[in-house]
Design a protein around this motif. Sequence first.
Motif, mmCIF file in Angstrom:
data_model
loop_
_atom_site.group_PDB
_atom_site.id
_atom_site.type_symbol
_atom_site.label_atom_id
_atom_site.label_comp_id
_atom_site.label_asym_id
_atom_site.label_seq_id
_atom_site.Cartn_x
_atom_site.Cartn_y
_atom_site.Cartn_z
ATOM 1 N N GLU A 8 45.443 32.762 39.005
ATOM 2 C CA GLU A 8 45.064 33.310 37.735
ATOM 3 C C GLU A 8 43.926 32.395 37.214
ATOM 4 O O GLU A 8 43.852 31.171 37.451
ATOM 5 N N ALA A 17 35.715 37.960 33.053
ATOM 6 C CA ALA A 17 36.811 38.811 33.831
ATOM 7 C C ALA A 17 36.364 39.674 34.980
ATOM 8 O O ALA A 17 37.022 39.660 36.176
ATOM 9 N N VAL A 18 35.011 40.198 34.773
ATOM 10 C CA VAL A 18 34.471 40.954 35.959
ATOM 11 C C VAL A 18 34.205 39.774 37.111
ATOM 12 O O VAL A 18 34.269 40.212 38.215
ATOM 13 N N GLN A 21 37.287 38.833 38.898
ATOM 14 C CA GLN A 21 38.061 39.952 39.661
ATOM 15 C C GLN A 21 37.347 39.786 40.889
ATOM 16 O O GLN A 21 37.727 40.215 42.078
ATOM 17 N N ASP A 26 43.812 37.380 41.238
ATOM 18 C CA ASP A 26 44.940 38.255 40.852
ATOM 19 C C ASP A 26 45.193 38.514 39.521
ATOM 20 O O ASP A 26 45.662 39.480 39.388
ATOM 21 N N ARG A 27 44.771 37.764 38.516
ATOM 22 C CA ARG A 27 45.479 37.672 37.527
ATOM 23 C C ARG A 27 44.271 37.075 36.405
ATOM 24 O O ARG A 27 43.852 35.947 36.666
ATOM 25 N N LEU A 28 44.388 37.335 35.364
ATOM 26 C CA LEU A 28 43.652 36.637 34.086
ATOM 27 C C LEU A 28 44.517 36.198 32.924
ATOM 28 O O LEU A 28 45.363 36.740 32.475
ATOM 29 N N VAL A 53 38.371 45.641 33.760
ATOM 30 C CA VAL A 53 38.828 45.249 35.145
ATOM 31 C C VAL A 53 40.396 45.903 35.386
ATOM 32 O O VAL A 53 40.905 46.373 34.302
ATOM 33 N N ILE A 55 42.856 44.145 37.470
ATOM 34 C CA ILE A 55 43.853 43.266 37.655
ATOM 35 C C ILE A 55 44.584 42.587 36.336
ATOM 36 O O ILE A 55 44.247 43.252 35.298
ATOM 37 N N ASP A 56 45.792 42.074 36.621
ATOM 38 C CA ASP A 56 46.655 41.896 35.803
ATOM 39 C C ASP A 56 46.143 40.976 34.752
ATOM 40 O O ASP A 56 45.173 40.160 34.941
ATOM 41 N N LEU A 57 46.312 41.120 33.290
ATOM 42 C CA LEU A 57 45.748 40.275 32.195
ATOM 43 C C LEU A 57 47.055 39.918 31.301
ATOM 44 O O LEU A 57 47.671 40.658 30.805
ATOM 45 N N ARG A 224 39.955 31.114 46.225
ATOM 46 C CA ARG A 224 40.678 32.130 46.897
ATOM 47 C C ARG A 224 40.649 31.996 48.337
ATOM 48 O O ARG A 224 41.622 32.278 48.916
#
Length: 232
Positions: A8, A17-18, A21, A26-28, A53, A55-57, A224
């Motif tokens: 995260e 955010a971009v 990702q 996986d998440r912001l 994006v 991915i989860d936020l 990552r």
Amino acid sequence: MSKRAVLEVIALDVEDAVAAQAAGADRLELVTEMAADGLTPSPDTVAGVRAAVGIDLRVMLRLADGFAAGDVDRLVRVAGELRSAGADQFVLGFLDADGGVDLAAVERVVGALDGCPWTFHRAIDRAADRDTLRRRLAGLPGLDTFLTAGAAEGVDEGLATLAAEAAHDGGPGYEQQILVGGGLRLDHVPRLRACGIEAFHIGGAARPKGWDGPVSVEAVARWRELLDGEDA
């Protein structure tokens, strides 16, 4: 093979955010005002990031520096505005003057989330009693994560606590995922993974130029790569 670790990344805007990702986050966690350790972003920012994006936020619900809830009526209104802007996951956590969880405030705000997943943030690291806080929150709808360094001072001081909580039997207050953040460094990861911790949260570590600079694709990609190497 271990379960893939969750990464995260704190984002302040669409650019962050971009980049996060693209680098494999996986998440912001979406916030504003890091000088105050992260406050609630505007609905427009949430809508822009959500559109940019996939991915989860998780969106911060915190109106002022510190861990007091403040104006709970306003928090409830803001939660509704953020949901209308596309937010479906949140971050929050409130303590009373004695360092206990402000359960009345948490329950009111969580009621406005209508079952959305949420993280109880590093207020746990300022709690008078972590175990009591966890047990009092047990069973609240949507609570699936505790963001913690294990200690108010950061991960260096909190490693033993993180290891103990990761090894807990999973009873009331311990079913949630431990998301480690707060002074987290790459060299902490092997020990934390060996304890069974599967989720990691970075802010400054994603920004070589500090909070005035953007999230770095290269910095996040290093995290990552390390996490995926530990997973293999």
